[in-house]
Design a protein around this motif. Sequence first.
Motif, PDB file in Angstrom:
ATOM      1  N   LEU A 119      63.403  58.251 -36.949  1.00 21.92           N
ATOM      2  CA  LEU A 119      63.852  57.122 -36.149  1.00 21.92           C
ATOM      3  C   LEU A 119      65.122  57.504 -35.399  1.00 21.92           C
ATOM      4  CD1 LEU A 119      63.285  54.200 -38.666  1.00 21.92           C
ATOM      5  CD2 LEU A 119      61.947  54.712 -36.624  1.00 21.92           C
ATOM      6  N   PRO A 120      65.254  57.068 -34.127  1.00 22.47           N
ATOM      7  CA  PRO A 120      66.463  57.431 -33.348  1.00 22.47           C
ATOM      8  C   PRO A 120      67.742  56.838 -33.973  1.00 22.47           C
ATOM      9  CG  PRO A 120      65.145  55.789 -32.201  1.00 22.47           C
ATOM     10  CD  PRO A 120      64.327  56.249 -33.349  1.00 22.47           C
ATOM     11  N   GLN A 121      68.823  57.630 -33.928  1.00 19.01           N
ATOM     12  CA  GLN A 121      70.091  57.179 -34.518  1.00 19.01           C
ATOM     13  C   GLN A 121      70.997  56.491 -33.496  1.00 19.01           C
ATOM     14  OE1 GLN A 121      72.032  60.486 -36.437  1.00 19.01           O
ATOM     15  NE2 GLN A 121      70.227  61.020 -37.663  1.00 19.01           N
ATOM     16  N   PHE A 122      70.686  56.703 -32.214  1.00 20.49           N
ATOM     17  CA  PHE A 122      71.576  56.177 -31.181  1.00 20.49           C
ATOM     18  C   PHE A 122      70.822  55.174 -30.318  1.00 20.49           C
ATOM     19  CE2 PHE A 122      72.899  60.469 -32.305  1.00 20.49           C
ATOM     20  CZ  PHE A 122      74.207  60.231 -32.724  1.00 20.49           C
ATOM     21  N   PRO A 123      71.530  54.172 -29.761  1.00 16.69           N
ATOM     22  CA  PRO A 123      70.870  53.114 -28.990  1.00 16.69           C
ATOM     23  C   PRO A 123      70.351  53.612 -27.650  1.00 16.69           C
ATOM     24  CG  PRO A 123      73.240  52.842 -28.891  1.00 16.69           C
ATOM     25  CD  PRO A 123      73.003  53.938 -29.863  1.00 16.69           C
ATOM     26  N   ALA A 124      69.383  52.835 -27.116  1.00 15.43           N
ATOM     27  CA  ALA A 124      68.783  53.168 -25.823  1.00 15.43           C
ATOM     28  C   ALA A 124      69.296  52.210 -24.752  1.00 15.43           C
ATOM     29  CB  ALA A 124      67.271  53.085 -25.917  1.00 15.43           C
ATOM     30  N   ILE A 125      69.212  52.639 -23.495  1.00 16.39           N
ATOM     31  CA  ILE A 125      69.542  51.791 -22.345  1.00 16.39           C
ATOM     32  C   ILE A 125      68.287  51.727 -21.481  1.00 16.39           C
ATOM     33  CG2 ILE A 125      70.960  51.536 -20.286  1.00 16.39           C
ATOM     34  CD1 ILE A 125      73.191  53.003 -21.754  1.00 16.39           C
ATOM     35  N   THR A 126      67.859  50.512 -21.128  1.00 17.02           N
ATOM     36  CA  THR A 126      66.593  50.314 -20.414  1.00 17.02           C
ATOM     37  C   THR A 126      66.847  49.724 -19.032  1.00 17.02           C
ATOM     38  OG1 THR A 126      65.439  49.954 -22.499  1.00 17.02           O
ATOM     39  CG2 THR A 126      64.340  49.188 -20.510  1.00 17.02           C
ATOM     40  N   TYR A 127      66.144  50.291 -18.033  1.00 14.21           N
ATOM     41  CA  TYR A 127      66.179  49.761 -16.670  1.00 14.21           C
ATOM     42  C   TYR A 127      64.738  49.496 -16.227  1.00 14.21           C
ATOM     43  CZ  TYR A 127      71.093  50.949 -15.897  1.00 14.21           C
ATOM     44  OH  TYR A 127      72.455  51.017 -15.974  1.00 14.21           O
ATOM     45  N   ASP A 128      64.517  48.349 -15.597  1.00 12.48           N
ATOM     46  CA  ASP A 128      63.223  48.047 -14.991  1.00 12.48           C
ATOM     47  C   ASP A 128      63.314  48.261 -13.493  1.00 12.48           C
ATOM     48  OD1 ASP A 128      62.199  47.437 -17.415  1.00 12.48           O
ATOM     49  OD2 ASP A 128      62.085  45.274 -17.116  1.00 12.48           O
ATOM     50  N   VAL A 129      62.328  48.956 -12.953  1.00 13.50           N
ATOM     51  CA  VAL A 129      62.287  49.228 -11.529  1.00 13.50           C
ATOM     52  C   VAL A 129      61.007  48.620 -10.955  1.00 13.50           C
ATOM     53  CG1 VAL A 129      62.252  50.995  -9.741  1.00 13.50           C
ATOM     54  CG2 VAL A 129      63.519  51.396 -11.864  1.00 13.50           C
ATOM     55  N   THR A 130      61.147  47.732  -9.979  1.00 15.86           N
ATOM     56  CA  THR A 130      59.979  47.120  -9.336  1.00 15.86           C
ATOM     57  C   THR A 130      59.799  47.738  -7.966  1.00 15.86           C
ATOM     58  OG1 THR A 130      60.262  45.053 -10.528  1.00 15.86           O
ATOM     59  CG2 THR A 130      58.934  44.986  -8.519  1.00 15.86           C
ATOM     60  N   VAL A 162      54.598  51.414 -17.600  1.00 21.67           N
ATOM     61  CA  VAL A 162      54.334  50.329 -16.664  1.00 21.67           C
ATOM     62  C   VAL A 162      54.503  49.016 -17.417  1.00 21.67           C
ATOM     63  CG1 VAL A 162      52.634  49.235 -15.176  1.00 21.67           C
ATOM     64  CG2 VAL A 162      52.781  51.742 -15.285  1.00 21.67           C
ATOM     65  N   ALA A 163      55.444  48.216 -17.006  1.00 22.25           N
ATOM     66  CA  ALA A 163      55.725  46.948 -17.686  1.00 22.25           C
ATOM     67  C   ALA A 163      54.918  45.802 -17.113  1.00 22.25           C
ATOM     68  CB  ALA A 163      57.213  46.615 -17.602  1.00 22.25           C
ATOM     69  N   ASP A 164      54.650  45.835 -15.783  1.00 23.38           N
ATOM     70  CA  ASP A 164      53.918  44.717 -15.183  1.00 23.38           C
ATOM     71  C   ASP A 164      53.336  45.164 -13.852  1.00 23.38           C
ATOM     72  OD1 ASP A 164      52.880  42.211 -14.870  1.00 23.38           O
ATOM     73  OD2 ASP A 164      54.725  41.304 -14.125  1.00 23.38           O
ATOM     74  N   ILE A 165      52.254  44.518 -13.460  1.00 25.01           N
ATOM     75  CA  ILE A 165      51.639  44.736 -12.154  1.00 25.01           C
ATOM     76  C   ILE A 165      51.382  43.370 -11.546  1.00 25.01           C
ATOM     77  CG2 ILE A 165      49.647  45.667 -10.920  1.00 25.01           C
ATOM     78  CD1 ILE A 165      49.322  47.721 -13.077  1.00 25.01           C
ATOM     79  N   ASN A 219      52.813  45.006  -6.419  1.00 27.79           N
ATOM     80  CA  ASN A 219      54.098  45.316  -7.057  1.00 27.79           C
ATOM     81  C   ASN A 219      53.851  45.883  -8.440  1.00 27.79           C
ATOM     82  OD1 ASN A 219      55.647  44.512  -4.934  1.00 27.79           O
ATOM     83  ND2 ASN A 219      56.353  42.591  -5.848  1.00 27.79           N
ATOM     84  N   VAL A 220      54.581  46.934  -8.787  1.00 30.77           N
ATOM     85  CA  VAL A 220      54.508  47.496 -10.122  1.00 30.77           C
ATOM     86  C   VAL A 220      55.920  47.586 -10.688  1.00 30.77           C
ATOM     87  CG1 VAL A 220      54.571  49.865  -9.239  1.00 30.77           C
ATOM     88  CG2 VAL A 220      53.727  49.432 -11.540  1.00 30.77           C
ATOM     89  N   THR A 221      56.100  47.132 -11.888  1.00 26.74           N
ATOM     90  CA  THR A 221      57.397  47.224 -12.574  1.00 26.74           C
ATOM     91  C   THR A 221      57.314  48.334 -13.595  1.00 26.74           C
ATOM     92  OG1 THR A 221      57.817  44.874 -12.255  1.00 26.74           O
ATOM     93  CG2 THR A 221      59.066  45.992 -13.981  1.00 26.74           C
ATOM     94  N   VAL A 222      58.205  49.332 -13.434  1.00 33.66           N
ATOM     95  CA  VAL A 222      58.232  50.484 -14.329  1.00 33.66           C
ATOM     96  C   VAL A 222      59.465  50.378 -15.220  1.00 33.66           C
ATOM     97  CG1 VAL A 222      58.347  52.990 -14.480  1.00 33.66           C
ATOM     98  CG2 VAL A 222      57.057  51.916 -12.631  1.00 33.66           C
ATOM     99  N   ARG A 223      59.252  50.493 -16.513  1.00 33.38           N
ATOM    100  CA  ARG A 223      60.365  50.395 -17.479  1.00 33.38           C
ATOM    101  C   ARG A 223      60.774  51.799 -17.876  1.00 33.38           C
ATOM    102  NH1 ARG A 223      59.318  45.953 -21.346  1.00 33.38           N
ATOM    103  NH2 ARG A 223      60.147  44.876 -19.532  1.00 33.38           N
ATOM    104  N   CYS A 224      62.077  52.119 -17.580  1.00 35.36           N
ATOM    105  CA  CYS A 224      62.632  53.443 -17.894  1.00 35.36           C
ATOM    106  C   CYS A 224      63.593  53.302 -19.065  1.00 35.36           C
ATOM    107  CB  CYS A 224      63.363  54.029 -16.688  1.00 35.36           C
ATOM    108  SG  CYS A 224      62.341  54.154 -15.209  1.00 35.36           S
ATOM    109  N   THR A 225      63.354  54.075 -20.112  1.00 37.65           N
ATOM    110  CA  THR A 225      64.205  54.016 -21.304  1.00 37.65           C
ATOM    111  C   THR A 225      64.962  55.330 -21.414  1.00 37.65           C
ATOM    112  OG1 THR A 225      62.611  52.576 -22.402  1.00 37.65           O
ATOM    113  CG2 THR A 225      64.228  53.674 -23.793  1.00 37.65           C
ATOM    114  N   TYR A 226      66.327  55.210 -21.470  1.00 36.05           N
ATOM    115  CA  TYR A 226      67.216  56.378 -21.564  1.00 36.05           C
ATOM    116  C   TYR A 226      67.798  56.437 -22.968  1.00 36.05           C
ATOM    117  CZ  TYR A 226      67.074  56.341 -16.416  1.00 36.05           C
ATOM    118  OH  TYR A 226      66.672  56.357 -15.111  1.00 36.05           O
TER     119      TYR A 226
END
Length: 805
Positions: free
Chosen positions: A720-731, A759-762, A774-781
């Motif tokens: 399991l990851p030890q550090f938090p993630a940052i998420t951005y959605d791009v439409t 892909v989060a939504d279409i 429209n397509v919403t892409v979810r990017c997790t860093y």
Amino acid sequence: MKLSLEWLSEFVTFTTTDPEEIARRLTAHVGEVDDVEIQGKYLKDCCVGKVSNLRKHPGADKLNLCNVETDRGVKNIVCGGTNLREGMLVAFAHVGATVKHGDEKMTLKEAKIRGEKSEGMICAAEELELKDMFPAKKEDGERPVIELKVESGKWKVGMSLKEALGMDDVVFHIDNHAITHRADLFSHIGFARECVAIGIAKWKKKPEFKASKAGKQALPFKLIVEEKKLMPRYCACVIEIDGLGETPAWMKKRLRAVGWRPLNLPVDITNYVATEVGVPLHSFDLDDIRGDVHMRKAKEGEKITTLDGKEWKLPAGALILSDDEGIFDMLGIMGGLRSSTKNSTRRIYLHSASLDPVSIRFTVIATGHRTDAATVYEKTVPHITTEQGFFRALQLFLELAPGARAGSKIESYGDNGEGKPITFSASYAEGKLGTAIPEKTIVKIFEDLGCVVRAQKGTLRLGSGQASKKEKSLAVTPPLWRLKDLNGPHDLVEEVGRVYGFDKIPVTLPEASIAPPARDKRIHHLRDALGALGYMELVPLSLVGPELLKKCNLDPAKCVQVENPIGEEVSIMQPCVMPQILDHASRNMLLVGDALKTFHIGKIFLSGGGEVLAFGALIASRNETTPATEPFLRLKRDVLTALLHAGYQAEVTPGEPTPSTAHPGRVGDISVEGKTFGKLFEIHPAVRERFDLPHRAAGVTMDLDVLLKIAPKERHAKALPQFPAITYDVTMTLDRSKVLKGILEKIRISSPLLESVEVADIYSGKPLSKEQYNVTVRCTYRSPERTLTEEEVKEAHEVLMKGVA
């Protein structure tokens, strides 16, 4: 099946006199003996009595007072028999005798009945279990007693009733189910052979069947056999007699012992031969036959009145004999009333036949008319038995019927068959039975069963899965009465085992490894994953009907047909898994919420031969869909997830519309490592309409035989990851002509900090044009080494946005 010990003893001498031991040995080696019936068990302390005086009981209108002469003097009896008269010979039971009273046994005691002394009982037939021998007659009233009048000249007052009636036999009741594969055992001669083979008897005289002297003239009619395959062996002739004559006492005794009721000499002879030799015969009154005789199949609805006086409506295909006046014999089941022998009969047409067992059983089931003859015929009467039974019956007619003489030559066609040698060896028997039996013993067993055995050298074929080898072996030719059930070494080894005695074979516990075999769990993983995603597995039959295939644009004529289907809807082996899945969807669509999700794993059958393990799945939407809820995309995601769970990183690429149920423009190939093994497609609107699916539906088919040949990749668990993630959605707004896959691949390589891209939504619709979506892409860093700052993630994300602009 009933066997008379006295009858068997005409052919063999038993080495044991204990009926229970004989029954035990028959059960162990031949067939189960249900009961050992000792005749005359109620006749102890019973004798022939004579009513010397008869008068009314002073205190009862329906009772009589009698003086009965017995072996113990004159006895006073109170009796209610309605057929009593002075001078009458009766069956008398002394005080101490046991008789039946209803369903219970009763021991007689001296008693007073209405004030009058009674010292025994004048018995009715049911009280001594003699109803078959002394059937009730209307003229004898409501409560008749036994009247000994048939052979009273031979009987003396005081004579033991058991001796007088000849009730000194033992009858074995054989379970028919235990010998259903052995038509030769529905006879006394067949069981005599078995008694010799299993060592409880020796031949006294082997039965011989020789043709009696026949006449020179042909039959007085033409016999036309229209169905020779259904009656492959036939013997017949005409017998002329001066009168019916009387059935001899010895024959009546034997017939009664095994359950036959003596009627008249011709009928009794045919019943006697059926029980002795094993082939039911029939005798006709020749003068009742009109014109030529046809052996043929009945037509639907033809009728016959049989010997029991009942009229039967025959099914098409029943085997019958007919003349110019119609049907006069239901072959193999029961003769017709019109042509039966009677007191006026002077010319008898006697015949014996081997008949097709399937046709007999079909007629029995169709009419519900089961007889003793049908029970034997549906087991396949051997051809040799047909001939032997005919010769024996002809011999008895010529010996017993008054003035009997052959009125024609013997009409005979067909042959008795020929046994084919079967290669066998002692080592083969040892391998199958698990114990070594000397070859000398094996040879004796076969010879006692009627086989011809000779030594030979050659190749012994051991059977499927075993290598043939050369060794000294035996050539065993089965007897003509065992041609049906002795066809190979596997049949012979069974004979050796049962005659030798399965109880002599040492009991050996099986030895085997209890380590579980290696199991291929890939299909189980596929099932588990789909189950977790909300899919329901279907387990239908592998049989379909032509109408269902036509609804799926499949040609039934090009599919594997079932030769003997129980119905049209199960007349074809399934060529594809989708028809069954779509049929289920049409019947269950209204029972689900937003969508029906099902899958099926089963065999499909190719028209050119062969089978394939196939997978099929379906998502059928019950409501109007959006791009985000498109069944095609949902099914693609779920199937790829399930395959990943089974160890395969699969991909979907545009493909040709080969599935018959597919929309021509919405088909994709499913492949792993460049090997295509499946199709993902949208269900064609026309097919969807035929199955009453209200909105869009998508299906998938996969060849699992191809997939399972590809080695799966091992799946490794990650920490399991030890550090938090940052998420951005791009439409993004894209043209429908632009493939999203390339954009996603660009995004995934834009930054080492990207953990996942999904892909989060279409969305499509206003204000977008029909050519846009429209397509919403979810990017997790995320970094596996530290907590990322907002600034460095923004910087990486800006680089990403420039790359896809």
